[in-house]
Scaffold this active site. Sequence first.
Site, mmCIF file in Angstrom:
data_model
loop_
_atom_site.group_PDB
_atom_site.id
_atom_site.type_symbol
_atom_site.label_atom_id
_atom_site.label_comp_id
_atom_site.label_asym_id
_atom_site.label_seq_id
_atom_site.Cartn_x
_atom_site.Cartn_y
_atom_site.Cartn_z
ATOM 1 N N ASP A 67 0.890 -1.161 0.000
ATOM 2 C CA ASP A 67 0.000 0.000 0.000
ATOM 3 C C ASP A 67 0.921 1.202 0.000
ATOM 4 O OD1 ASP A 67 -1.519 2.194 0.666
ATOM 5 O OD2 ASP A 67 -2.589 1.234 2.309
ATOM 6 N N ASP A 81 -4.282 -1.580 -2.140
ATOM 7 C CA ASP A 81 -3.021 -2.316 -2.273
ATOM 8 C C ASP A 81 -2.670 -2.576 -3.728
ATOM 9 O OD1 ASP A 81 -2.297 -2.963 0.571
ATOM 10 O OD2 ASP A 81 -4.370 -3.675 0.470
ATOM 11 N N LYS A 99 -7.948 -4.965 3.912
ATOM 12 C CA LYS A 99 -8.523 -4.763 5.243
ATOM 13 C C LYS A 99 -8.576 -6.062 6.041
ATOM 14 C CE LYS A 99 -9.217 -0.449 4.097
ATOM 15 N NZ LYS A 99 -8.013 -0.346 3.230
ATOM 16 N N TYR A 141 1.793 0.229 15.547
ATOM 17 C CA TYR A 141 0.747 0.067 14.550
ATOM 18 C C TYR A 141 1.045 0.860 13.285
ATOM 19 C CZ TYR A 141 -3.716 -0.064 12.197
ATOM 20 O OH TYR A 141 -4.699 -0.254 11.262
ATOM 21 N N LYS A 169 -2.760 -2.763 8.754
ATOM 22 C CA LYS A 169 -2.805 -4.229 8.671
ATOM 23 C C LYS A 169 -2.009 -4.701 7.467
ATOM 24 C CE LYS A 169 -5.303 -6.102 11.973
ATOM 25 N NZ LYS A 169 -4.809 -7.165 12.833
ATOM 26 N N ASP A 190 -2.412 -6.453 4.609
ATOM 27 C CA ASP A 190 -3.327 -7.014 3.618
ATOM 28 C C ASP A 190 -2.591 -8.086 2.796
ATOM 29 O OD1 ASP A 190 -5.189 -5.233 4.610
ATOM 30 O OD2 ASP A 190 -4.425 -3.638 3.331
ATOM 31 N N TYR A 236 -1.935 -4.156 18.857
ATOM 32 C CA TYR A 236 -1.253 -3.777 17.625
ATOM 33 C C TYR A 236 -2.051 -2.748 16.837
ATOM 34 C CZ TYR A 236 1.623 -7.542 19.076
ATOM 35 O OH TYR A 236 2.461 -8.322 19.836
#
Length: 374
Positions: free
Chosen positions: A13, A52, A131, A226, A229, A231, A345
Site C-alpha cells: 500500500d 493495495d 482490510k 501500529y 494491517k 493485507d 497492535y
Amino acid sequence: MSNKITLSVIKADIGGFVGHSSVRPELMEKANECLAKAEFLEDFHVTHVGDDLNLIMTHRLGEENQQVHQLAWNTFLACTEIAKKMKLYGAGQDLLADAFSGNVKGMGPGVAEMEFEERKSEPVIVFAADKTEPGAWNFPLYKIFADPFNTIGLVIDPKMHEGFLFEVHDLRENKKVVFSLPEELYDLLVFIGAPGRFAVKSVYKKDGTIAATSSTQKLNFLAGKYVGKDDPVCIVRCQSGLPAVGEVLEPFANPHLVSGWMRGSHSGPLMPVSVKHSNPTRFDGPPRVIGLGFQIAEGKLIGPQDFFEDVAYDKAREKANEIANYMRSLGPFEPHRLNLDEMEYTTMPGVLNKLKDRFADIDDSSDEVAAAKE
Ligand code: F6R
Ligand code: MG
Ligand code: MG
C-alpha cells in the site's frame, strides 16, 4: 532452459485514493511501465485490491531473488513519488525501510512466491485481500486442502487421497511447524484457529511439491508499532492431483469473519469481489478478496480470469452484507471490535496509557464517587 518457473506476487500500500480505499490508475500505469522494462521477467500483471498495489510476476530466477525484489522495491518507490505529488493518502506507507537491503521481506511489502516445474497445463489462482491479515487464508486453505465437505477430490481423486502437508508460522515467535494432514488435523486446528498469531504459510503435496503459499509478513511486529494491517496475498496451484479450480474457489462462498476492518481493529466478513468492486467503502470495508486465475504457459501469464465477478458469488456478497450489518450493530463492543490482545497492535494502547493513572485498587474507598458524596 530449465522448466522451473517462479511466480512472485509482491504487494504494498503506497498511497490510497480516497483515504484507504483504492489505487489511482496513474500508479498502476507507472508500475506497468517499470515492470515492462525488466528483461528478466517472463511476464507480469499489475492489479490492485482496495488500496493495495499487487505485482504478479513470472521469471526463472528462483524465490527471494535480489533482482526481482529490487525491481518490486524500485517500482513501489517510483509509484510513491507519484502518490506523494498527488498527496494520496498514506503515500509510501508500507515502505518501512529507508533503503533496499537485498530482499523486500521485512521491509514492509507483502510477498508470496513459489518455484515449480511447469506442468503440461498450469492453472493457478492468485488471491489478494484488503482490510485483513495473513491469517485470513487459514480458513480457506484448511477448507481447500483438508475438508472433504469442501474438496471432494480428497475423497475420490486417488492423487489427492493421501492428503497434504501444512507449514504453519507463529508470527509472534517467528517459529514454524509442519503438520501432516489428515493424520494431524486436530493438532493443526489448535493453531490455525487463532489466525491473529498463526498463519498457514504454505501447503505441499506429500512428495514436497508446492501447492499453495501466502504472504505472512506482519507489519506491526516488524515496525514495533501500529502501521496498518498486512493485507495479504496467496497463490494456489490447481487441478491434476491438486484441488480443482472450483474446489479452490468454494470456501469463499461462505464469507468468514476476518480481522482488519476499520482501523485494523474490527472483525468483519471477507467479501469476494471482482477487481472493479474491490474498493472498500462502508466503515472502510467490509474486507474484500479478489481471485484472479491464470494459465501459465512457458512462463507467460495467460489471463487473468476475474473469478469473483461471477453471479455465483452474488449470494456470498449478500450474505457478507447481512453479516456486516449485524457486526456493525455491535459498535465498539467485542467481538466486532477485536479483543484486547489484538488491539495491542492498533493505536489504542496510546489511549489506555493516558487512562492508566485513573485506576485505583478495588478496595480503595477514596475514589471519585466517595469524593462526590462529601
Ligand atoms: C484499516 C484501514 C483504515 C484506517 C482508517 C484510519 O486497515 O486502513 O480503516 O485505519 O481509515 O486511518 P488513519 O489513522 O490513517 O486516519
Ligand atoms: Mg492504506
Ligand atoms: Mg490495504
